[in-house]
Write an enzyme that holds these catalytic residues in place. Structure first.
Site, PDB file in Angstrom:
ATOM      1  N   HIS A  95      51.280  12.627 -20.405  1.00 44.85           N
ATOM      2  CA  HIS A  95      51.794  13.887 -20.944  1.00 44.85           C
ATOM      3  C   HIS A  95      50.680  14.718 -21.586  1.00 44.85           C
ATOM      4  O   HIS A  95      50.863  15.881 -21.869  1.00 44.85           O
ATOM      5  CB  HIS A  95      52.891  13.641 -21.993  1.00 44.85           C
ATOM      6  CG  HIS A  95      54.188  13.171 -21.396  1.00 44.85           C
ATOM      7  ND1 HIS A  95      54.348  11.919 -20.868  1.00 44.85           N
ATOM      8  CD2 HIS A  95      55.383  13.797 -21.231  1.00 44.85           C
ATOM      9  CE1 HIS A  95      55.584  11.786 -20.419  1.00 44.85           C
ATOM     10  NE2 HIS A  95      56.229  12.910 -20.620  1.00 44.85           N
ATOM     11  N   GLU A 128      58.649  19.485  -9.965  1.00 45.93           N
ATOM     12  CA  GLU A 128      57.583  20.471 -10.172  1.00 45.93           C
ATOM     13  C   GLU A 128      57.136  21.128  -8.885  1.00 45.93           C
ATOM     14  O   GLU A 128      56.771  22.301  -8.858  1.00 45.93           O
ATOM     15  CB  GLU A 128      56.386  19.804 -10.865  1.00 45.93           C
ATOM     16  CG  GLU A 128      56.651  19.363 -12.299  1.00 45.93           C
ATOM     17  CD  GLU A 128      57.462  18.076 -12.389  1.00 45.93           C
ATOM     18  OE1 GLU A 128      57.646  17.395 -11.351  1.00 45.93           O
ATOM     19  OE2 GLU A 128      57.917  17.746 -13.494  1.00 45.93           O
TER      20      GLU A 128
END
Lengths: 322, 317
Positions: free
Chosen positions: A123, A54
């Protein structure tokens, strides 16, 4: 009007903006795999899969945005943004200001969050307020497919970095989406339902919960106004203040932790600027200060339910009549 | 730009960088200028690489940026004004010393977060290729940044996507207050490149001719192949991390050995030995640089502070 899921509305917005502007490109974790139609239409240079990293995805987007491209990146789940905080907060959010305005960063970061898939706290974490607190960034979280498409088009055209949160619970719900160009400007909330007795302010999936609650409240003779913030920064305080000035009662509802959340900011603005109009103390309904559990009932219990909204709104209205 | 070996212009640029840094050190000691991260001892590494770049190339630098900026032609007066938080600084006083960008010179997106330059460089290179613009991207970082994950993520993506990045690691042996040997299990950052199938080379960073030659070759390679290259300039930070810093933690013998290899004294001697420069000409260069820096300081002193009324303006485009 055609019916699309929120996921497909995002795809439609991406396709339209990529057609309109050759500097728009999309990359991220599985983008070319999940959005194969975009890959087919726009090719492998403008639709790219990336390593699961990321930081470099976001950094590459910031560098590209600062030098002429308009990237949209998909970092999958919102907690993964923790790996991209430096790039988004320290670079995208600050380098325009620190450079004395030499650069702008037109980039959109997509991330999913919220209850619905039982994926647990790594998540599912509604951390959108973190980015509201970070200067230089804009933050959006739509509650329906039409807004998702219109807001994403506006976000791509905006010259600032935009964090665009997708509510997992809404992702595959269908909704009517206008076919014609329908850009939804950033920073404009919507009145999802009009009412004179109490103002319910929300965003994301809890807008629907507020609308369901408003139905029940109507049966009990209480007319609730529902405001969908849509953009969390810029925050449309004008529409909230106008509503509360009429109703005299404010209930703020969101899935994110109540502590220092968007609801806290909304409540503070109303307390500062419309205190005289209030007929009852402001109430916030939000998630607890806890990570989200994977277990379905616990995950669902994290989210303010319509019943809780109804009883909070009834208490608010009783407070006035007492 | 000028790639002729043994070039008095390179000496003048290095002298300018040194004089600029020394003016900041003196100003800082006198309480008139904020302390900075100086590049004293690393002048050849910066000047050699920047002189190997063309006007189309873009530079990403970091908190130790004076050499890159001055070699690229930045005005020392506007730089000092920036360091001192004045309105005439390149960033209107908002950067200070740590994040100075000068877009008109192609020095872009300067971040002081160690390793951030590496995460941004891939994006800058991506826009060059996607928009069909000429030029490569030179990304300056230190051995400290090479320990960040962003170094490894950046090299992987640049190799994978074939991005024209010239990675320039100024291995100055110090990561703030930690010696390189305490942070990396081997001596050379260049050794890491092979794992990413990136060609790398280490050069004596205190020899400006050697740096210029190696960087010219590396830049040409990036230009022709469109692929990344890692050049390690092996040098030494002979002042502290930040001003003031008494360097009490630095091994005295190691510091003395590197000071004996001072890139400026070495190069002056080389030019004199080669008959490229007379002692009088060398003194003249030094005097010219001194007066330029004095004028720069006067310019910065005369520049007003920005207005506090503008504190929150220019955050958004």
């Amino acid at each position: 009007m055609p019916t699309l899921t929120l996921h497909d509305a995002v795809g439609a917005a991406l396709a339209e903006e990529m057609r309109r502007d050759g500097s728009v490109l999309v990359f991220g974790e599985g983008v070319a795999t999940k959005r194969h139609d975009l890959l087919t239409e726009f090719g492998a240079l403008r639709v790219r899969n990336t390593p699961l990293a990321e930081g470099i995805i976001a950094g590459t987007a910031v560098g590209a945005a600062g030098t002429g491209l308009r990237p949209v990146i998909d970092l999958l789940f919102a907690p993964f943004l923790c790996y991209a905080m430096d790039e988004l907060v320290n670079s995208a959010g600050k380098l325009r200001y620190l450079s004395g305005g030499q650069f702008s960063f037109p980039l959109v970061t997509l991330a999913m969050t919220g209850a619905g898939w039982g994926v647990g706290a790594q998540h599912n974490h509604n951390l959108e307020a973190w980015f509201v607190h970070s200067p230089g960034l804009k933050v959006v979280m739509p509650s329906n497919p039409a807004d998702a498409k219109g807001l994403l088009k506006a976000a791509i055209r905006d010259d600032n970095p935009v964090l665009f949160f997708l509510d997992i619970g809404l992702l595959y719900q269908p909704g009517e989406v206008p076919e014609q160009e329908a850009v939804v400007p950033l920073g404009q909330a919507a009145v999802a339902r009009e009412g004179r007795d109490v103002t319910l302010v929300s965003y994301g999936k809890t807008v629907q919960h507020c609308l369901q609650a408003a139905d029940s409240l109507a049966a009990a003779g209480i007319a609730a106004e529902v405001i969908d913030l849509r953009s969390l920064k810029p925050l449309d305080t004008g529409i909230v203040l106008a509503s509360v000035t009429r109703t005299g009662r404010l209930l703020v509802v969101h899935e994110a932790n109540r502590l220092c959340g968007v609801g806290a900011e909304t409540a503070a603005v109303v307390a500062e600027e419309a205190f005289a109009a209030l007929k009852a103390p402001i109430v916030r309904l939000g998630g607890p200060d806890a990570p989200v559990a994977a277990s379905f009932p616990l995950e669902q219990a994290f989210v303010p339910r319509p019943e809780a909204i109804v009883s909070a709104a009834e208490r608010l209205c009783r407070h006035h009549s007492a | 730009m000028n790639a002729t070996p043994s070039n008095p212009r390179l000496l003048e640029q290095m002298l300018l960088v040194r004089a600029y840094e020394e003016a900041i050190v003196a100003g800082s000691a006198a309480g008139q200028v904020p302390g900075t991260c100086t590049s004293v001892g690393q002048e050849a590494a910066a000047v050699g690489v920047v002189n190997a770049l063309s006007a189309d190339d873009l530079i990403l630098t970091n908190h130790r940026s004076a050499g890159h900026l001055l070699a690229r032609g930045a005005d020392p007066g506007r730089l000092l004004a920036e360091v001192m938080g004045r309105r005439d600084g390149y960033c209107g006083g908002r950067s200070g010393s740590l994040h100075i960008s000068v877009k008109e010179l192609g020095v872009v997106l300067t971040s002081t977060i160690v390793g951030a330059e590496l995460s941004l460089a891939t994006g800058v290179a991506l826009s060059r290729t996607m928009l069909g613009q000429p030029g490569i991207v030179a990304c300056f970082f230190g051995d400290g940044a090479a320990c960040e994950g962003s170094f490894h993520e950046s090299l992987n993506l640049a190799a994978l996507w074939k991005l024209p990045v010239l990675y320039v690691c100024e291995n100055n042996h110090w990561q703030a207050f930690v010696h390189r040997r305490e942070a990396i299990g081997h001596e050379h950052v260049a050794d890491w490149a092979a794992g990413y199938r990136i060609v790398a080379r280490t050069v004596d960073g205190n020899d400006v001719d050697a740096v210029l030659a190696a960087a010219s070759e590396a830049a040409a390679r990036v230009r022709e192949s469109g692929q990344p290259f890692l050049l390690e300039t092996y040098t030494y930070r002979t002042r502290g991390h930040f001003e003031p810093d008494d360097q009490g933690y630095v091994d005295a013998a190691e510091l003395a050995a590197w000071r004996a290899r001072d890139p400026i004294a070495r190069y002056r001697e080389r030019l004199l030995d080669a008959g490229m420069l007379t002692a009088a000409e060398a003194d003249e260069l030094a005097a010219r640089v001194t007066s330029r820096i004095a004028a720069a300081r006067a310019f910065a002193d005369a520049s007003p502070y920005p207005s506090a009324a503008d504190l929150a303006s220019g955050v958004y485009a």
